[in-house]
Design an enzyme around this catalytic site. Structure first.
Site, PDB file in Angstrom:
ATOM      1  N   CYS A  49       0.819  -1.209   0.000  1.00  0.00           N
ATOM      2  CA  CYS A  49       0.000   0.000   0.000  1.00  0.00           C
ATOM      3  C   CYS A  49       0.855   1.262   0.000  1.00  0.00           C
ATOM      4  CB  CYS A  49      -0.951   0.003   1.186  1.00  0.00           C
ATOM      5  SG  CYS A  49      -0.129  -0.043   2.796  1.00  0.00           S
ATOM      6  N   ILE A 189      -5.921  -6.810   8.048  1.00  0.00           N
ATOM      7  CA  ILE A 189      -7.220  -6.884   8.716  1.00  0.00           C
ATOM      8  C   ILE A 189      -7.109  -7.651  10.034  1.00  0.00           C
ATOM      9  CG2 ILE A 189      -9.514  -7.934   8.558  1.00  0.00           C
ATOM     10  CD1 ILE A 189      -9.303  -5.308   7.066  1.00  0.00           C
TER      11      ILE A 189
END
Length: 419
Positions: A49, A189
């Protein structure tokens, strides 16, 4: 062919650029194979990311930049201002720093090392690693381990997950009355789920492409005595309005949450606020969502300020980490120089062996003619001595001035002569 690192990261490019040059693990093999058809010898691609970086052995870095733009259907001149190109020493140092967490948005974060290893494994499986990159990454992971073992670079509670919780608390205060949704079930997550679970929210739900993977994460949280269920991504449109907090991090190339879905959810919620954190690159939530009233949307870049508030302790550890990195870079560059000398050493050995073979044949012929072994060996040893010393003696005798002094010094070093 030289070693280059070409890339964009969170310090050189905004998320709108980074998401346009990102790769996921499914597309990486094809990309690696495609790039090897563009005059590069070895290549690995790290895409997270916060960065997309190409580690490559190539003639010119421009080849790789043009390929990256073309592969993602971008104009090279628009991508170029956001890219960096590092070669040789700087490329090695950069790899060591990235794996050690010294170049991360969150200083010292550990997740990058696992991502780096996964990218290298993919390149290895595809067959795009050669001797140089294999050695570079082997050393890279050794340095990262040394840094984490001998410094406190990973200490203190600083992470994207912790920052997400902190931001949510600014909106809602106590999170025990909130309902939390996680979209995706990957490593990021899982980290976020652990941090939010510690706040004991009213309900936790994970939405994933496959129910099995979502259930694995849900079972882990349920083992802590909390209420968590798994649903499919297809269920999101009907249930999105149920959640106060939404954290998303998937590898999807297209947004998972659109403007229309959020607008409907806000209406059903009677405009109760929603807090969202999009940790994916490319983004999982359409950027237009941020303009909606009653929605607080944050991206990975937005979380950087929150993270920086608690980074002081790690900065002290980073000083020692940089010393380790610098020392190991010098070790690797020494190996690289030795590797570059291999063709010369091989050529020297081949030439000397050819001389040996020729003189050995002459000695054998002398024996066949009836010469004594002693005379044949004497002739062989004299011939080898003269042939081996002819070239250095000739060069030394024909050098003048400073060149002669320099050559004399080299000869003494090569043959280990006493001064």
């Amino acid at each position: 062919m030289q070693l280059f690192t070409i890339g964009v990261n969170h310090t050189t490019a905004p998320i709108a650029i980074r998401e346009n040059v990102a790769f996921n693990n499914e597309t990486l093999p094809h990309a690696l194979e495609d790039l090897t058809r563009h005059n590069v010898a070895e290549v690995a691609i790290l895409s997270t990311c916060n960065r997309t970086e190409i580690y490559v052995q190539s003639i010119r870095p421009e080849i790789v930049i043009d390929w990256l733009a073309n592969y993602h259907k971008l104009e090279a001149n628009k991508l170029l201002p956001y890219t960096y190109t590092l070669s040789s020493h700087e490329a090695v140092k950069h790899a060591f720093r990235v794996a050690s967490g010294l170049d991360s948005m969150v200083l010292g974060e550990a997740q990058i090392l696992g991502q780096f290893k996964q990218s290298v494994k993919i390149a290895q499986d595809v067959g795009t690693l050669g001797t140089m990159l294999h050695k570079l990454f082997q050393r890279t992971f050794e340095v990262a381990k040394e840094v984490r073992t001998n410094t406190d670079i990973g200490g203190s509670s600083i992470s994207m997950a912790a920052a997400a919780v902190k931001l949510a608390q600014r909106i809602f205060g106590d999170l025990s009355a909130q309902s939390v949704l996680f979209i995706g079930a990957g490593e990021m997550i899982e980290l976020c789920a652990d941090h939010f679970a510690a706040q004991k929210p009213r309900k936790i739900t994970v939405a994933n492409r496959t129910l099995e993977r979502g259930e694995q994460l849900a079972e882990k949280i349920r083992s802590q005595g909390l209420n968590m269920q798994a649903i499919l991504l297809n269920d999101l449109p009907e249930r999105f309005h149920e959640f106060d907090i939404v954290i998303t991090s998937t590898a999807s190339q297209l947004p998972m949450v659109g403007l229309g879905m959020v607008e409907r959810a806000i209406k059903l919620r009677k405009h109760r606020p929603m807090f969202m954190v999009d940790l994916a690159v490319p983004r999982d939530i359409e950027p237009e969502v941020s303009a909606l009233d009653d929605v607080f949307l944050y991206t990975v870049d937005d979380l950087a300020q929150v993270v920086s508030e608690g980074i002081g302790n790690r900065q002290e550890a980073a000083v020692n980490a940089e010393l380790i990195v610098n020392a190991r870079v010098e070790h690797f560059m020494q190996w690289l120089k030795q590797r570059e000398a291999v063709p010369t050493i091989k050529a020297l050995r081949d030439q000397i062996d050819a001389v040996r073979q020729a003189e050995l044949e002459k000695a054998l012929k002398l024996l066949q003619k009836g010469e004594s072994p002693e005379k044949a060996l004497e002739h062989l040893s004299n011939a080898l001595t003269n042939k081996f010393l002819h070239s250095p003696s000739h060069v030394l005798n024909n050098a003048h001035g400073d060149a002669h002094a320099h050559m004399e010094h080299l000869v003494k070093q090569l043959f280990q002569l006493k001064e």
